[in-house]
Design a protein around this motif. Structure first.
Motif, PDB file in Angstrom:
ATOM      1  N   LYS A 149       0.839  -1.206   0.000  1.00 27.99           N
ATOM      2  CA  LYS A 149       0.000   0.000   0.000  1.00 27.99           C
ATOM      3  C   LYS A 149       0.873   1.255   0.000  1.00 27.99           C
ATOM      4  CE  LYS A 149      -1.897   1.317   3.856  1.00 27.99           C
ATOM      5  NZ  LYS A 149      -2.752   1.460   5.052  1.00 27.99           N
ATOM      6  N   HIS A 150       1.901   1.261   0.841  1.00 26.53           N
ATOM      7  CA  HIS A 150       2.764   2.434   0.925  1.00 26.53           C
ATOM      8  C   HIS A 150       3.617   2.601  -0.327  1.00 26.53           C
ATOM      9  CE1 HIS A 150       1.413   3.284   4.905  1.00 26.53           C
ATOM     10  NE2 HIS A 150       1.783   2.102   5.332  1.00 26.53           N
ATOM     11  N   LYS A 151       4.030   1.495  -0.924  1.00 28.24           N
ATOM     12  CA  LYS A 151       4.803   1.591  -2.162  1.00 28.24           C
ATOM     13  C   LYS A 151       3.942   2.180  -3.277  1.00 28.24           C
ATOM     14  CE  LYS A 151       8.022  -0.731  -5.164  1.00 28.24           C
ATOM     15  NZ  LYS A 151       8.857  -1.916  -5.374  1.00 28.24           N
ATOM     16  N   ALA A 152       2.694   1.758  -3.346  1.00 25.00           N
ATOM     17  CA  ALA A 152       1.785   2.313  -4.358  1.00 25.00           C
ATOM     18  C   ALA A 152       1.595   3.815  -4.137  1.00 25.00           C
ATOM     19  CB  ALA A 152       0.439   1.593  -4.320  1.00 25.00           C
ATOM     20  N   ALA A 153       1.445   4.231  -2.877  1.00 24.76           N
ATOM     21  CA  ALA A 153       1.295   5.657  -2.575  1.00 24.76           C
ATOM     22  C   ALA A 153       2.562   6.423  -2.946  1.00 24.76           C
ATOM     23  CB  ALA A 153       0.975   5.844  -1.092  1.00 24.76           C
ATOM     24  N   LEU A 154       3.721   5.849  -2.654  1.00 19.98           N
ATOM     25  CA  LEU A 154       4.986   6.503  -2.989  1.00 19.98           C
ATOM     26  C   LEU A 154       5.170   6.620  -4.501  1.00 19.98           C
ATOM     27  CD1 LEU A 154       7.284   4.849  -0.312  1.00 19.98           C
ATOM     28  CD2 LEU A 154       6.787   7.306  -0.509  1.00 19.98           C
ATOM     29  N   LEU A 155       4.832   5.571  -5.230  1.00 21.50           N
ATOM     30  CA  LEU A 155       4.972   5.621  -6.692  1.00 21.50           C
ATOM     31  C   LEU A 155       4.012   6.645  -7.304  1.00 21.50           C
ATOM     32  CD1 LEU A 155       5.516   1.834  -7.475  1.00 21.50           C
ATOM     33  CD2 LEU A 155       7.220   3.680  -7.526  1.00 21.50           C
ATOM     34  N   ALA A 156       2.810   6.770  -6.728  1.00 22.45           N
ATOM     35  CA  ALA A 156       1.872   7.784  -7.211  1.00 22.45           C
ATOM     36  C   ALA A 156       2.412   9.184  -6.930  1.00 22.45           C
ATOM     37  CB  ALA A 156       0.507   7.589  -6.556  1.00 22.45           C
ATOM     38  N   LEU A 157       2.972   9.384  -5.728  1.00 19.79           N
ATOM     39  CA  LEU A 157       3.580  10.675  -5.397  1.00 19.79           C
ATOM     40  C   LEU A 157       4.762  10.970  -6.318  1.00 19.79           C
ATOM     41  CD1 LEU A 157       3.621  10.830  -1.488  1.00 19.79           C
ATOM     42  CD2 LEU A 157       2.573  12.469  -3.044  1.00 19.79           C
ATOM     43  N   LYS A 158       5.557   9.944  -6.589  1.00 22.86           N
ATOM     44  CA  LYS A 158       6.717  10.121  -7.470  1.00 22.86           C
ATOM     45  C   LYS A 158       6.262  10.597  -8.846  1.00 22.86           C
ATOM     46  CE  LYS A 158      10.701   7.821  -9.413  1.00 22.86           C
ATOM     47  NZ  LYS A 158      11.713   6.810  -9.239  1.00 22.86           N
ATOM     48  N   ALA A 159       5.244   9.963  -9.389  1.00 24.20           N
ATOM     49  CA  ALA A 159       4.725  10.358 -10.706  1.00 24.20           C
ATOM     50  C   ALA A 159       4.174  11.783 -10.664  1.00 24.20           C
ATOM     51  CB  ALA A 159       3.647   9.381 -11.158  1.00 24.20           C
ATOM     52  N   GLU A 160       3.484  12.127  -9.569  1.00 18.53           N
ATOM     53  CA  GLU A 160       2.947  13.482  -9.438  1.00 18.53           C
ATOM     54  C   GLU A 160       4.066  14.517  -9.386  1.00 18.53           C
ATOM     55  OE1 GLU A 160       0.607  16.111  -6.104  1.00 18.53           O
ATOM     56  OE2 GLU A 160       0.107  13.981  -6.231  1.00 18.53           O
ATOM     57  N   TYR A 161       5.092  14.264  -8.560  1.00 19.18           N
ATOM     58  CA  TYR A 161       6.213  15.201  -8.463  1.00 19.18           C
ATOM     59  C   TYR A 161       6.959  15.311  -9.794  1.00 19.18           C
ATOM     60  CZ  TYR A 161       5.864  15.793  -3.391  1.00 19.18           C
ATOM     61  OH  TYR A 161       5.450  16.113  -2.121  1.00 19.18           O
ATOM     62  N   GLU A 162       7.184  14.196 -10.468  1.00 17.42           N
ATOM     63  CA  GLU A 162       7.878  14.247 -11.759  1.00 17.42           C
ATOM     64  C   GLU A 162       7.078  15.046 -12.782  1.00 17.42           C
ATOM     65  OE1 GLU A 162      10.490  10.120 -11.501  1.00 17.42           O
ATOM     66  OE2 GLU A 162       8.485  10.027 -12.399  1.00 17.42           O
ATOM     67  N   GLY A 163       5.753  14.886 -12.759  1.00 19.54           N
ATOM     68  CA  GLY A 163       4.896  15.656 -13.648  1.00 19.54           C
ATOM     69  C   GLY A 163       4.962  17.149 -13.350  1.00 19.54           C
ATOM     70  N   ARG A 164       4.935  17.489 -12.050  1.00 18.41           N
ATOM     71  CA  ARG A 164       5.046  18.897 -11.660  1.00 18.41           C
ATOM     72  C   ARG A 164       6.377  19.483 -12.113  1.00 18.41           C
ATOM     73  NH1 ARG A 164       3.373  19.323  -5.321  1.00 18.41           N
ATOM     74  NH2 ARG A 164       1.375  18.267  -5.491  1.00 18.41           N
ATOM     75  N   ILE A 165       7.446  18.728 -11.874  1.00 17.01           N
ATOM     76  CA  ILE A 165       8.782  19.205 -12.231  1.00 17.01           C
ATOM     77  C   ILE A 165       8.872  19.460 -13.730  1.00 17.01           C
ATOM     78  CG2 ILE A 165      11.212  18.509 -12.392  1.00 17.01           C
ATOM     79  CD1 ILE A 165      10.761  17.127  -9.607  1.00 17.01           C
ATOM     80  N   ALA A 166       8.364  18.541 -14.519  1.00 16.36           N
ATOM     81  CA  ALA A 166       8.413  18.697 -15.975  1.00 16.36           C
ATOM     82  C   ALA A 166       7.607  19.917 -16.416  1.00 16.36           C
ATOM     83  CB  ALA A 166       7.886  17.438 -16.654  1.00 16.36           C
TER      84      ALA A 166
END
Length: 108
Positions: A6-23
């Motif tokens: 569950k926490h890995k899924a949340a972290l991967l979703a956050l990672k994708a969100e942050y990468e999208g924001r950065i781009a």
């Protein structure tokens, strides 16, 4: 017991969100979409908006760094363990802040 999946899924979703924001923010900084007129007022507004974008970029990069560090802790089996005291981090804290590295007692 920490629910790693569950926490890995949340972290991967956050990672994708942050990468999208950065781009997106980087694109706006390096390729401005707004027309910059030659008026001083317009230039001042554009500079202020660019400063805000740089602050948002820094915040997103810091968030991504914390997420990546949490994913590394998962890989080396130290995820969910307080780096200060070595005790388990509360499940509720990990639900709220999946990249947490401190338990509630040490996060204050």
């Amino acid at each position: 017991m920490t629910d790693l999946a569950k926490h890995k899924a949340a972290l991967l979703a956050l990672k994708a969100e942050y990468e999208g924001r950065i781009a997106k923010i980087s694109d706006h900084i390096y390729h401005p979409q707004d027309e910059l007129n030659h008026h001083w007022d317009d230039q001042a507004v554009a500079m202020q908006e660019n400063d805000m974008r740089k602050n948002l970029l820094l915040e997103a990069e810091q968030g991504l760094s914390m997420v990546n560090a949490a994913l590394m802790r998962m890989e080396n089996s130290s995820y969910g363990i307080c780096t200060e005291c070595g005790e388990d981090i509360e499940e509720g804290r990990l639900d709220a802040v999946p990249y947490a590295w401190l338990c509630m007692a040490h996060a204050k």
